[in-house]
Design an enzyme around this catalytic site. Sequence first.
Site, PDB file in Angstrom:
ATOM      1  N   GLY A   9      14.541  33.858  29.246  1.00 31.77           N
ATOM      2  CA  GLY A   9      14.478  35.175  28.619  1.00 31.77           C
ATOM      3  C   GLY A   9      15.228  35.204  27.305  1.00 31.77           C
ATOM      4  N   ASP A  60       5.889  32.271  32.605  1.00 30.11           N
ATOM      5  CA  ASP A  60       6.260  33.495  33.306  1.00 30.11           C
ATOM      6  C   ASP A  60       7.080  33.064  34.512  1.00 30.11           C
ATOM      7  OD1 ASP A  60       6.361  35.740  34.991  1.00 30.11           O
ATOM      8  OD2 ASP A  60       4.395  36.451  34.339  1.00 30.11           O
ATOM      9  N   TYR A 153      15.224  48.128  41.608  1.00 32.09           N
ATOM     10  CA  TYR A 153      15.943  47.359  40.575  1.00 32.09           C
ATOM     11  C   TYR A 153      17.334  47.007  41.115  1.00 32.09           C
ATOM     12  CZ  TYR A 153      18.295  45.866  36.340  1.00 32.09           C
ATOM     13  OH  TYR A 153      19.007  45.121  35.434  1.00 32.09           O
TER      14      TYR A 153
HETATM   15  P1  NDP Z   1      15.303  42.466  27.149  1.00 32.86           P
HETATM   16  O1  NDP Z   1      14.111  43.226  27.609  1.00 32.86           O
HETATM   17  O2  NDP Z   1      15.765  42.663  25.762  1.00 32.86           O
HETATM   18  O3  NDP Z   1      15.096  40.903  27.427  1.00 32.86           O
HETATM   19  C1  NDP Z   1      14.514  40.462  28.631  1.00 32.86           C
HETATM   20  C2  NDP Z   1      14.159  39.002  28.507  1.00 32.86           C
HETATM   21  O4  NDP Z   1      13.639  38.571  29.784  1.00 32.86           O
HETATM   22  C3  NDP Z   1      13.099  38.745  27.466  1.00 32.86           C
HETATM   23  O5  NDP Z   1      13.408  37.576  26.746  1.00 32.86           O
HETATM   24  C4  NDP Z   1      11.836  38.515  28.290  1.00 32.86           C
HETATM   25  O6  NDP Z   1      10.986  37.572  27.659  1.00 32.86           O
HETATM   26  C5  NDP Z   1      12.405  37.912  29.568  1.00 32.86           C
HETATM   27  N1  NDP Z   1      11.501  38.118  30.693  1.00 32.86           N
HETATM   28  C6  NDP Z   1      11.214  39.294  31.312  1.00 32.86           C
HETATM   29  N2  NDP Z   1      10.279  39.105  32.250  1.00 32.86           N
HETATM   30  C7  NDP Z   1       9.970  37.777  32.218  1.00 32.86           C
HETATM   31  C8  NDP Z   1       9.054  36.961  32.932  1.00 32.86           C
HETATM   32  N3  NDP Z   1       8.265  37.473  33.904  1.00 32.86           N
HETATM   33  N4  NDP Z   1       8.985  35.652  32.636  1.00 32.86           N
HETATM   34  C9  NDP Z   1       9.766  35.131  31.675  1.00 32.86           C
HETATM   35  N5  NDP Z   1      10.661  35.835  30.972  1.00 32.86           N
HETATM   36  C10 NDP Z   1      10.735  37.151  31.229  1.00 32.86           C
HETATM   37  O7  NDP Z   1      16.464  42.868  28.185  1.00 32.86           O
HETATM   38  P2  NDP Z   1      17.979  42.395  28.332  1.00 32.86           P
HETATM   39  O8  NDP Z   1      18.338  41.389  27.337  1.00 32.86           O
HETATM   40  O9  NDP Z   1      18.796  43.624  28.437  1.00 32.86           O
HETATM   41  O10 NDP Z   1      17.903  41.772  29.800  1.00 32.86           O
HETATM   42  C11 NDP Z   1      18.319  40.460  30.102  1.00 32.86           C
HETATM   43  C12 NDP Z   1      18.888  40.461  31.513  1.00 32.86           C
HETATM   44  O11 NDP Z   1      20.054  41.281  31.546  1.00 32.86           O
HETATM   45  C13 NDP Z   1      17.959  41.006  32.592  1.00 32.86           C
HETATM   46  O12 NDP Z   1      18.074  40.194  33.750  1.00 32.86           O
HETATM   47  C14 NDP Z   1      18.514  42.395  32.865  1.00 32.86           C
HETATM   48  O13 NDP Z   1      18.218  42.840  34.159  1.00 32.86           O
HETATM   49  C15 NDP Z   1      19.991  42.148  32.661  1.00 32.86           C
HETATM   50  N6  NDP Z   1      20.820  43.307  32.392  1.00 32.86           N
HETATM   51  C16 NDP Z   1      20.547  44.129  31.337  1.00 32.86           C
HETATM   52  C17 NDP Z   1      21.345  45.218  31.103  1.00 32.86           C
HETATM   53  C18 NDP Z   1      21.063  46.186  30.012  1.00 32.86           C
HETATM   54  O14 NDP Z   1      21.589  47.326  30.060  1.00 32.86           O
HETATM   55  N7  NDP Z   1      20.288  45.848  28.986  1.00 32.86           N
HETATM   56  C19 NDP Z   1      22.530  45.483  31.925  1.00 32.86           C
HETATM   57  C20 NDP Z   1      22.707  44.574  33.019  1.00 32.86           C
HETATM   58  C21 NDP Z   1      21.895  43.515  33.211  1.00 32.86           C
HETATM   59  P3  NDP Z   1       9.396  37.714  27.499  1.00 32.86           P
HETATM   60  O15 NDP Z   1       9.067  39.173  27.512  1.00 32.86           O
HETATM   61  O16 NDP Z   1       9.094  37.027  26.214  1.00 32.86           O
HETATM   62  O17 NDP Z   1       8.860  36.992  28.684  1.00 32.86           O
HETATM   63  C1  8X3 Z   2      20.990  47.422  33.601  1.00 34.74           C
HETATM   64  C2  8X3 Z   2      22.081  48.406  33.722  1.00 34.74           C
HETATM   65  O1  8X3 Z   2      22.730  50.664  34.748  1.00 34.74           O
HETATM   66  O2  8X3 Z   2      20.512  50.482  33.775  1.00 34.74           O
HETATM   67  O3  8X3 Z   2      21.041  46.490  34.620  1.00 34.74           O
HETATM   68  O4  8X3 Z   2      21.019  49.442  35.866  1.00 34.74           O
HETATM   69  S1  8X3 Z   2      21.554  49.807  34.587  1.00 34.74           S
END
Ligand code: NDP
Ligand code: 8X3
Length: 253
Positions: A9, A60, A153
């Site tokens: 990701g 994916d 989630y």
């Molecule tokens: P973004 O949406 O900015 O990034 C998500 C990344 O995950 C992208 O690079 C996307 O790549 C990849 N991804 C999603 N689904 C798939 C898939 N099926 N196969 C391959 N790659 C995938 O979100 P964040 O950077 O915020 O999220 C990153 C992680 O952090 C996640 O696990 C999220 O749950 C976690 N997180 C986020 C928080 C927040 O508030 N933002 C807080 C806590 C945790 P592409 O679409 O190119 O496949």
């Molecule tokens: C992302 C943070 O609070 O939206 O994991 O679940 S929250």
Amino acid sequence: MDKIILITGATSGIGEACAKKFAAAGYNLIITGRRADRLQQLKTTLEAEHAIQILTLQFDVQNRTAVAAAFASLPAKWQNISILLNNAGLAAGRDSFEDADMDDWETMLNTNVHGLLYVSKAVVPLMIAQKKGHIVNMGSIAGKEVYQNGNVYCASKFAVDAINKAMRIDLLKHHIKVTGIHPGAVETEFALIRFKGDEAKANATYNGITPLTPTDIADTIFYCTQLPAHVCINDLVITCTQQASASYFSKDA
Ligand code: NDP
Ligand code: 8X3
């Protein structure tokens, strides 16, 4: 090649910020995601800025066959992976249990749980062969506390928390470090994807607070991975100053 980090990701948000942070520190990167154009753009930019090499893998994470194929054909020079950052993930929808879409639930479980397992199963043997390694699993504050309309989630991130703990125990004998990172609100594409392109709802997620940035998380992950060999941070919850729990915020007036 040494100093290799695999970031799932990496096309956006936290993963992209980690790619930039580790590239600047001289790591060679394996970056993955579904959006090949973004992977290629990041590779071009970071290889021009730093004396490093980058391998892009487009798949994916939900597709077990595709994940296995990507790692089965990993060139020998890329196999000494030092750090695996299991970051790819998403939230789909924020609906009450009775209204939520089953497809959204399956997408979250397949991505956040199954995808993390598929990638880990492919990479762990490469770390066992080296008798070292560090796996960083991206959990969430949603994996520590359930909140209203967070249902599946939260369940997916509780699973990540449990898998992180299980890995820490089972991989101990192989000298592999395992670290769970559990952020609160981080401003990325996360909210836009959760609310399926609804910008008003996505922006409301961060209204009245100064949220964490992807760089804050990248700096934290980098710190965790640079500690001496005998030190391992097992579990780390991080929020912005205006967030004290999954659902308690002190918003600007
Ligand atoms: P973004 O949406 O900015 O990034 C998500 C990344 O995950 C992208 O690079 C996307 O790549 C990849 N991804 C999603 N689904 C798939 C898939 N099926 N196969 C391959 N790659 C995938 O979100 P964040 O950077 O915020 O999220 C990153 C992680 O952090 C996640 O696990 C999220 O749950 C976690 N997180 C986020 C928080 C927040 O508030 N933002 C807080 C806590 C945790 P592409 O679409 O190119 O496949
Ligand atoms: C992302 C943070 O609070 O939206 O994991 O679940 S929250």
